[in-house]
Design a protein around this motif. Structure first.
Motif, short mmCIF file in Angstrom:
data_model
loop_
_atom_site.label_atom_id
_atom_site.label_comp_id
_atom_site.label_asym_id
_atom_site.label_seq_id
_atom_site.Cartn_x
_atom_site.Cartn_y
_atom_site.Cartn_z
N LEU A 43 -10.83 4.89 -3.09
CA LEU A 43 -10.09 4.48 -1.88
C LEU A 43 -9.33 3.19 -2.11
O LEU A 43 -8.16 3.07 -1.77
CB LEU A 43 -11.07 4.30 -0.73
N ALA A 44 -10.01 2.21 -2.72
CA ALA A 44 -9.39 0.91 -2.97
C ALA A 44 -8.18 1.07 -3.88
O ALA A 44 -7.11 0.49 -3.64
CB ALA A 44 -10.40 -0.04 -3.58
N LEU A 45 -8.37 1.89 -4.92
CA LEU A 45 -7.27 2.12 -5.86
C LEU A 45 -6.08 2.76 -5.16
O LEU A 45 -4.94 2.35 -5.30
CB LEU A 45 -7.76 3.04 -6.98
N ARG A 46 -6.42 3.78 -4.40
CA ARG A 46 -5.41 4.48 -3.63
C ARG A 46 -4.71 3.52 -2.66
O ARG A 46 -3.48 3.51 -2.55
CB ARG A 46 -6.08 5.60 -2.85
N GLY A 47 -5.54 2.68 -2.02
CA GLY A 47 -4.99 1.70 -1.08
C GLY A 47 -4.02 0.76 -1.77
O GLY A 47 -2.92 0.50 -1.28
N ALA A 48 -4.43 0.29 -2.95
CA ALA A 48 -3.58 -0.65 -3.68
C ALA A 48 -2.26 0.02 -4.06
O ALA A 48 -1.18 -0.59 -3.95
CB ALA A 48 -4.31 -1.14 -4.92
N ALA A 49 -2.35 1.27 -4.49
CA ALA A 49 -1.14 1.99 -4.88
C ALA A 49 -0.20 2.15 -3.68
O ALA A 49 1.00 1.90 -3.78
CB ALA A 49 -1.50 3.35 -5.45
N VAL A 50 -0.81 2.53 -2.55
CA VAL A 50 0.01 2.71 -1.34
C VAL A 50 0.64 1.39 -0.93
O VAL A 50 1.83 1.30 -0.64
CB VAL A 50 -0.86 3.27 -0.19
N LEU A 51 -0.17 0.33 -0.98
CA LEU A 51 0.31 -0.99 -0.58
C LEU A 51 1.47 -1.41 -1.49
O LEU A 51 2.50 -1.91 -1.03
CB LEU A 51 -0.84 -2.00 -0.68
N GLY A 52 1.28 -1.19 -2.78
CA GLY A 52 2.34 -1.53 -3.74
C GLY A 52 3.63 -0.79 -3.44
O GLY A 52 4.72 -1.38 -3.45
N LYS A 53 3.47 0.47 -3.16
CA LYS A 53 4.64 1.30 -2.85
C LYS A 53 5.34 0.77 -1.59
O LYS A 53 6.56 0.65 -1.54
CB LYS A 53 4.19 2.75 -2.65
N ARG A 54 4.51 0.43 -0.59
CA ARG A 54 5.07 -0.06 0.67
C ARG A 54 5.78 -1.40 0.46
O ARG A 54 6.84 -1.64 1.02
CB ARG A 54 3.96 -0.20 1.72
N LEU A 55 5.19 -2.27 -0.35
CA LEU A 55 5.80 -3.57 -0.61
C LEU A 55 7.15 -3.40 -1.31
O LEU A 55 8.13 -4.07 -0.98
CB LEU A 55 4.88 -4.44 -1.47
N LEU A 56 7.18 -2.47 -2.26
CA LEU A 56 8.43 -2.20 -2.96
C LEU A 56 9.48 -1.69 -1.97
O LEU A 56 10.64 -2.10 -2.00
CB LEU A 56 8.17 -1.16 -4.06
N MET A 57 9.02 -0.83 -1.07
CA MET A 57 9.94 -0.30 -0.05
C MET A 57 10.48 -1.43 0.82
O MET A 57 11.67 -1.47 1.15
CB MET A 57 9.22 0.71 0.83
N VAL A 78 -0.02 -0.27 10.37
CA VAL A 78 -0.38 0.93 11.13
C VAL A 78 -0.38 2.17 10.23
O VAL A 78 -1.27 3.02 10.31
CB VAL A 78 0.58 1.12 12.33
N LEU A 79 0.62 2.25 9.34
CA LEU A 79 0.67 3.39 8.42
C LEU A 79 -0.53 3.39 7.49
O LEU A 79 -1.10 4.44 7.19
CB LEU A 79 1.96 3.35 7.60
N LEU A 80 -0.94 2.20 7.05
CA LEU A 80 -2.12 2.11 6.19
C LEU A 80 -3.36 2.59 6.93
O LEU A 80 -4.20 3.30 6.37
CB LEU A 80 -2.32 0.67 5.71
N LEU A 81 -3.45 2.20 8.21
CA LEU A 81 -4.58 2.66 9.02
C LEU A 81 -4.57 4.18 9.10
O LEU A 81 -5.61 4.83 8.98
CB LEU A 81 -4.50 2.04 10.42
N ALA A 82 -3.36 4.73 9.30
CA ALA A 82 -3.23 6.19 9.38
C ALA A 82 -3.67 6.82 8.06
O ALA A 82 -4.36 7.84 8.04
CB ALA A 82 -1.81 6.57 9.72
N ASP A 83 -3.25 6.19 6.95
CA ASP A 83 -3.66 6.68 5.63
C ASP A 83 -5.17 6.67 5.49
O ASP A 83 -5.77 7.59 4.92
CB ASP A 83 -3.04 5.81 4.53
#
Lengths: 336, 514
Positions: free
Chosen positions: A27-41, A320-325
């Motif tokens: 989960l943490a790994l996935r979270g970090a990946a998502v966060l990274g993607k979102r930051l890049l966006m 909010v999107l992270l929470l949804a994820d």
């Protein structure tokens, strides 16, 4: 029969093989990946904002100038605001200051953090209240409609939710204003703030919140209804129905858990729409939030202010999107 | 959001002789606005004013983009002089002023008993410091034209000396607008909360909204209200709604649209302040299709002024006669009003060899309500005379960079309806900084200098008349009408300002009948 053998969804949620620690790590790994993607966006988005404002006619110096200001004065202010430097350079400066909380200086010489200090909490209060309300309302109405598919309630909800979503915020606002304030005098028509910068009375929040909630509830109800309909077709819900469980129990205990990921994602997207709606609603009700700051900043070509508002909004939406994820991940687990 | 940044300051300025018109209102409207009744002491006036949170400023010498900020500043700080009803300029912080014989040196006397809100007396040094600070702002040269910063000096404790680069009989008029006085050496960081000398002192200010308390020791006389609460509104409609639902007592400068909405309500006073804003069409005189005076005269004959006032201003305005400064007590009413005359216009155009086959662009903005509409309506009126006019809308910033002062044909607006000379000096004399039509006319310049150098009121009025005749005959301005300034108020509000422009912020005479 009891539920244990007839709930494949639940079984999928808790894969027997995955130990708790392994799951947390994943989960943490996935979270970090998502966060990274979102930051890049976010980075790309802010670059686009800078570029877009650059493409608009006029610039911050001319937009905030006085009529009597001469060409030399204008050039001096242009230099002061750094507008004589290439846009990518200004963007780089702004973005590198961002991690330390520096949001730059507005075209009128105010610190952007000061500009947003009072309006941002107000907008979060307005949008947050509307968000909670729309989620509760959409769940209630969506569940109500799902109780008897194609029944009267369902058909009425189907029609009104579409209509509600199709109504722009300003139409809802004007309707509310006419009925609840100008005709009946029940609610104050505009927001007046006190010395602390917050609305003077809670009643001033009612109409702005409603104006945001009504269209969003139309949207969210359709999502809840559709997600529940999808679940109704799954074997375990079918089985529960054949078991003769009550409609309420089937909806709440069997259909809703599986519908959560779809609902969470759908509702998360309404954060963006809610924030967009505040620009209109805040102006109509004179609500002191960032929507009005943004509108003014666009007119002023005030890039640091616009970028700061975009960054704040993006941060909110990201959370909010992270929470949804997270909801998705919790519900679907290894399946996703 | 049909309200714009430039509107405030420039939809602001000025003065003019004006009669207060209350178009509609409740039963006690006859007593309103200073026309009767005994002022009552006490009460809190809740007033709404337009503003944008992005444009908030607290600096009295800064760019006040927000009407709400200007209102707060003008109530807390006094200007040297102020617009008046009978006299164009009346004293405020200055009790009197006297020119030298050649009209270049002016001595202003600080009013007796004038003190800052913290009790310290106002000295000439404070005024000098404030005026110099004002002069040193980016727009300072336009605000105090002809007066260099080091030509502002103190003489003793209460005399301020201003030396102009040229003879200027209208210098006191220039000190009416933003000559807000602060204490000498107030640091920039303390400007927002700095004590002023005005009829009200600041209780609190937050995000464009403020509460002000009566200054019981104001040098200008008794102040009736206990307090004023200013609420900033982003849109005129929200402001009108707040008034109609009883949340505020006055909607300041609400505009024609809000006035139309409120006109149906018997319990709301619609206060019209005539001569508030000029919205002229500007024709370039130094080149291009309008360089021929005959063509310009023809355009002035083509416009249907009554229709413009009716449609563009919703009737909240008056027909004008191509002379700017309609509120000036010396405005030449004896010059005959121009009316529509298409036959004569066509003849003038034919004589001038005007090219009817071309399409002429009329550039406009949406800076103030009605501006773009005025261009569109004029275009259709010109079509009736056989002239093809295409309206081009520009975004405000672009307009001021590309079109203003440069274009052949464009719309413009001025809230600073100060005086005939004010416009002449700023926009019409040869080489003036904001010569919008690039006009240069020897006879006009001569008339202008004669006016400035003539001390006697009678001779001066005669010279002013000559100046206005030339402006009427040949200038690049087609001024079809004047928009009213419009305030909306609850019936209990009395003694509201009657003047256009900056006159509207003087609320010391307001009182409440409740």
């Amino acid at each position: 029969m009891t539920g244990t053998t007839t709930r494949p969804a639940e079984a999928a949620v808790r894969p027997v093989a995955a130990s708790a620690t392994r799951r947390a790590g994943l989960l943490a790994l996935r979270g970090a990946a998502v966060l990274g993607k979102r930051l890049l966006m976010l980075l790309v988005l802010l670059a686009v904002v800078f570029a877009a404002i650059e493409l608009l006619p006029g610039d911050a110096a001319s937009a905030t100038s006085e009529r009597g200001e001469g060409a030399a004065g204008l050039a001096a202010r242009r230099h002061l605001l750094g507008l004589d430097r290439p846009v990518w350079e200004r963007f780089a400066d702004w973005i590198t200051a961002l991690p330390t909380g520096g949001l730059g200086t507005s075209a009128r010489g105010e610190r952007v953090t000061d500009l947003l200090a009072a309006p941002l909490p107000n907008t979060v209060l307005l949008g947050g209240t509307a968000f909670v309300l729309t989620v509760l309302a959409a769940l209630a109405v969506g569940l109500g409609a799902s109780a008897r598919p194609r029944g009267i309630v369902d058909r009425v909800v189907d029609l009104t939710s579409t209509a509600g979503f199709a109504l722009p915020e300003f139409v809802v606002s004007i309707g509310l204003l006419l009925v609840l304030s100008l005709w009946t005098g029940w609610l104050p028509a505009a927001t007046v703030t006190g010395a602390d910068g917050a609305p003077a009375t809670w009643s001033m929040l009612v109409m702005p919140v409603l104006a945001l909630t009504v269209p969003q509830t139309g949207w969210n109800t359709r999502i809840v209804r559709a997600a529940l309909a999808d679940q109704a077709a799954t074997p375990h819900v079918e089985a529960a129905r054949l078991d003769g469980l009550s409609t309420g129990r089937i909806l709440l205990r069997h259909a809703l858990p599986g519908a959560w990921p779809a609902i969470a994602t759908g509702i998360a997207t309404s954060t963006g729409m809610l924030l967009g709606g505040t620009v209109v609603v805040e102006t109509l009700f004179n609500y002191p939030g960032i929507g009005t700051v943004l509108a003014g900043a666009v007119a002023d070509r005030d890039t640091p202010v616009i970028a700061a508002v975009v960054a704040c909004a993006a941060a909110l939406i990201t959370v909010v999107l992270l929470l949804a994820d997270l909801v998705r991940a919790r519900t679907l687990g290894a399946r996703s | 959001m049909d309200w714009s940044r430039r509107q405030v300051l420039w939809a602001g300025g000025g003065m003019g002789a004006a009669a207060l018109l209350t178009a509609c209102g409740g039963g006690d409207r006859a007593r309103s606005s200073g026309s009767g009744g005994k002022p009552r002491k006490g009460g809190t006036l809740r007033i709404g004013a337009l503003g944008r949170s992005s444009a908030i400023t607290r600096d009295p010498h800064g760019t006040q983009g927000n009407e709400s900020d200007y209102l707060v500043i003008a109530l807390v700080h006094d200007t040297l002089t102020a617009p008046g009803l009978k006299d164009n300029t009346v004293g405020r912080l200055a009790s009197s002023w006297k020119p030298s014989k050649d009209l270049t040196t002016w001595r202003f006397t600080v009013a007796k008993g004038a003190t800052f809100h913290d009790g310290t007396p106002v000295t000439a040094d404070d005024v000098v410091w404030s005026l110099r600070r004002l002069r040193n702002t980016p727009a300072g040269a336009a605000r105090l034209p002809g007066i260099k910063a080091d030509h502002i000096t103190a003489e003793g404790k209460d005399t301020v000396v201003l030396v102009s680069d040229f003879a200027n009989a209208e210098l006191p008029l220039l000190t009416r607008l933003s000559t807000f006085v602060l204490k000498k050496n107030t640091p920039d960081k303390d400007i927002a909360e700095a004590p002023g000398t005005g009829p009200f002192r600041l209780d609190w200010y937050r995000g464009g909204n403020a509460r002000l308390l009566r200054n019981a020791h104001w040098h200008g006389g008794p102040v009736h209200l206990d307090a004023i609460e200013v609420t900033m509104f982003e849109s005129p409609q929200a402001m009108a709604n707040a008034l109609m639902s009883g949340q505020i007592d006055v909607a300041s400068n609400a505009g024609a649209v809000a006035a139309r909405t409120a006109a149906a309500r018997k319990d709301i006073q619609v206060v019209r302040r005539p001569n508030d804003m000029a919205m002229p069409l500007v024709m370039r005189t130094s080149g291009g299709p309008f360089a021929d005076p005959g063509v310009r005269a023809a355009m002035k004959l083509i416009v249907d002024r009554k229709a413009m006032v009716r449609q563009v201003l919703s009737g909240y305005g008056t027909v004008a006669n191509d002379i700017l400064g309609t509120g000036d007590p010396d405005y030449a009413t004896s010059i005959p009003q121009r009316h529509r005359d298409l036959a004569r216009a066509r003849k003038l155009l034919k004589d001038a060899g005007f090219d009817f086959s071309r399409t002429y662009e009329l550039v406009t903005t949406e800076d103030v309500p009605g501006l773009a509409e005025s261009a569109t309506l004029f275009a259709s009126q010109a079509r009736e005379a056989g002239i093809k006019v295409k309206v081009v809308k520009q975004e405000s910033g672009t307009f001021y960079q590309k079109t203003w002062l440069k274009g052949d044909f464009y719309t413009n607006y001025w809230g600073t309806n100060d005086s005939v000379v004010f416009f002449a000096s700023k926009t019409m004399t040869t080489g003036s900084g904001q010569n919008e039509a690039d006009w240069s006319d020897e006879a006009f310049d001569a008339a202008y200098h004669k006016v400035l150098a003539t001390p006697g009121p009678k001779a001066r009025t005669a010279a002013l008349h000559d100046l206005q005749q030339i402006e009427y005959d040949r200038s690049g301005y087609l001024l079809w009408g004047m928009a009213d300034g419009i305030d909306l108020a609850a019936p209990a509000v009395h003694g509201l300002p009657q003047l256009p422009g900056y006159g509207r912020v003087q609320l010391e005479n307001v009182w409440l009948a409740r």
